[in-house]
Design an enzyme around this catalytic site. Structure first.
Site, PDB file in Angstrom:
ATOM      1  N   SER A 228       0.832  -1.199   0.000  1.00 40.83           N
ATOM      2  CA  SER A 228       0.000   0.000   0.000  1.00 40.83           C
ATOM      3  C   SER A 228       0.871   1.254   0.000  1.00 40.83           C
ATOM      4  CB  SER A 228      -0.938  -0.059   1.210  1.00 40.83           C
ATOM      5  OG  SER A 228      -2.041   0.786   1.072  1.00 40.83           O
ATOM      6  N   ASP A 452      -8.941  -4.132  -6.000  1.00 34.99           N
ATOM      7  CA  ASP A 452      -8.390  -3.608  -4.752  1.00 34.99           C
ATOM      8  C   ASP A 452      -9.172  -2.360  -4.348  1.00 34.99           C
ATOM      9  OD1 ASP A 452      -6.747  -2.213  -2.802  1.00 34.99           O
ATOM     10  OD2 ASP A 452      -5.086  -3.479  -3.442  1.00 34.99           O
ATOM     11  N   HIS A 480      -7.362  -6.053  -0.545  1.00 31.65           N
ATOM     12  CA  HIS A 480      -6.241  -5.126  -0.627  1.00 31.65           C
ATOM     13  C   HIS A 480      -4.921  -5.885  -0.621  1.00 31.65           C
ATOM     14  CE1 HIS A 480      -3.991  -1.517  -0.338  1.00 31.65           C
ATOM     15  NE2 HIS A 480      -3.784  -1.534   0.961  1.00 31.65           N
TER      16      HIS A 480
END
Length: 510
Positions: A228, A452, A480
């Site tokens: 991320s 995602d 995710h």
């Protein structure tokens, strides 16, 4: 990448799943065994002029839980003034299980900005493949401004509760004024309590810290797995130190060329895509929210509308406002296995019960019965407001509202107004959107997941295309990030690259 008001990700999902976390209070079990200390006698790789004392320090690694060692590292507050004030970074190391064939160190970052890498490292036995644990020392650290490193501090528990519960998609001037006042008070509290640190928590500063850590452990090149926001941190490192890049995996990628507005809108639409997937799955199971995708989405929207008009009781002192409901809806979208929890919580909410929704919102924001376990709700603003120019005023937000609403009526306004803290922030942004090429770096693996919710797939495509040596792994799936998400194709490609150093020759679809 997380929203300005949302501070969850892979780390939070993993911990809710039951992985144990060793706290700082547990970091006192005596000295480490023979694997403690620096693996080498001197730092590896080039040392920037003036930073010799930081690269040459020898941290005291001590036991801090079963199979873990922790240490505190000193870095400059301001890298342009290395002789000036310093701050601390806290790190946790999981020594390689097979010392005789140890490859080096694998640095891991769970995202955020604001998530604790120290906590994330404690879950390494659950989140990394066994072969990686055998061959690598695994190190997670709290980046500057975060957790057990020198932290950004702003609000107490009651103040954070109030800020997070404030209407995040105001409908009139009174609600706008209230939201702006809360964000202004938040920004002022950050300046009052952490003013000297705020100008120095940028992603570039944090990337320079990584190179100090790399040098200290004696690795000539950086091996890194970032999730991320951690992909932006890793890409920034590659831009600053391309010759020091070893094996980098950037999972759930952020596109550094995008503006804050582009990011916010794309993320709002990403949550829509993920919620659509949840609704289709729910309807296919004849769930209690409806027998069709349209009915399930209508149930979620009904809940959002009702909690905007009147907060729900939760059985405690805190009510469930619309803002907290949004957090509760978004959180389970990060991991498909949590979708049944979302279904149950929404159904309860429509019955006038807010406890299960509040529990999801609290898990998202790291809220425990004793208060907030970390400072990620504060650090995320400190980093994001410094990294990117966002909305500059209430008037600026109003001028963009129609665009955000048109792109994502459900989540767009929420993400727009969630940037009001940056409009009031005491430190001006220093970063600017730009493509990262990392010319001269070895192959860098980028992973994107097609649905995602937090880092849209297009961002991974964008980053892989910008990097001179980028290779894209596409995971067709939900949730995710892609590694250790139940896709053997992704896992095999990632672990082969990290263990053998050979990146896929071409992009891969899994």
């Amino acid at each position: 990448m997380k929203t300005r008001r949302v501070v969850a990700g892979l780390l939070v999902v993993a911990l809710v799943g039951g992985c144990g976390v060793a706290t700082r209070a547990q970091d006192a079990e005596g000295p480490s065994g023979p694997t403690g200390g620096n693996p080498t006698n001197a730092p590896a790789g080039p040392i920037p002029v003036g930073l010799e004392k930081f690269y040459q320090q020898r941290p005291a690694w001590e036991r801090c839980g079963s199979g873990s060692q922790c240490a505190t590292i000193t870095v400059p507050l301001d890298y342009t003034k290395p002789a000036g004030d310093t701050i601390e970074l806290r790190a946790r190391r999981i020594p390689a299980r097979d010392r005789s064939s140890r490859i080096g160190t694998l640095f891991i970052n769970p995202g955020g900005p604001g998530a604790s890498g120290v906590q994330f490292a404690s879950s390494a036995p659950f989140s990394l493949g066994a072969a990686l644990l055998r061959k690598f020392d695994v190190i997670g650290w709290d980046p500057r401004g975060v957790g057990d490193s020198t932290p950004v501090r702003c609000l107490d528990t009651e103040e954070q509760d109030k800020l997070l519960a404030t209407d995040g998609s105001p409908d009139d001037e009174t609600e706008i004024s209230t939201l702006n006042a809360e964000n202004k008070a938040f920004a002022q509290a950050c300046e009052r309590r952490s003013g000297n640190l705020l100008p120095h928590v940028s992603t570039e500063d944090a990337a320079r810290d990584i190179d100090v850590l790399r040098g200290i452990v004696g690795d000539a090149e950086l091996n890194y797995l970032g999730y991320s926001y951690g992909t932006f941190l890793g890409a920034t490192y590659a831009e600053l130190f391309p010759k020091n890049v070893g094996r980098l995996v950037l999972d759930g990628a952020v596109d550094p060329s995008k503006t804050a507005e582009q990011n916010n809108i794309a993320q709002a639409k990403g949550f829509d895509v993920a919620l659509d997937a949840f609704a289709e799955d729910c309807a296919a199971r004849s769930c209690q929210l409806g027998g069709s995708k349209t009915e399930v989405l209508a149930a979620v929207d009904k809940l959002l509308t009702e909690t905007d008009a009147k907060p729900l009781p939760t059985g405690g002192d805190r009510e469930l406002t619309q803002a907290l409901t949004v957090l509760a809806v978004i959180f389970p979208l990060y991991q498909k296995e949590a979708w049944p929890q979302l279904e149950e919580a929404v159904a309860n909410g429509l019955e006038g019960k807010g406890a299960k929704l509040l529990a999801l919102a609290d898990a998202f924001t790291d809220r425990t019965p004793r208060g907030y376990a970390g400072n990620q709700n504060e650090a995320i603003y400190a980093v994001n407001c410094l990294d990117r120019q966002d909305i500059t005023s209430v008037a600026d937000a109003k001028s963009k509202l129609a665009k955000y609403t048109a792109e994502s009526p459900r989540f767009g306004p929420y993400l727009l107004w969630g940037s009001l803290a940056c409009a009031n922030w005491p430190v001006k942004p220093t970063g600017k959107p730009h493509p990262i090429k990392a010319t001269g770096a070895k192959p860098i693996v980028v992973i994107g997941t097609t649905r995602d919710p937090a880092t849209p797939y297009a961002w991974a495509v964008g980053l892989a295309g910008q990097l001179d040596s980028g290779v894209l792994i596409t995971r067709d799936g939900d949730g995710h990030t892609g590694y250790k998400a139940g896709n053997p194709c992704v896992d095999s490609a990632v672990e082969s690259y990290l263990l053998q150093g050979s990146a896929p020759a071409t992009d891969i679809e899994c």
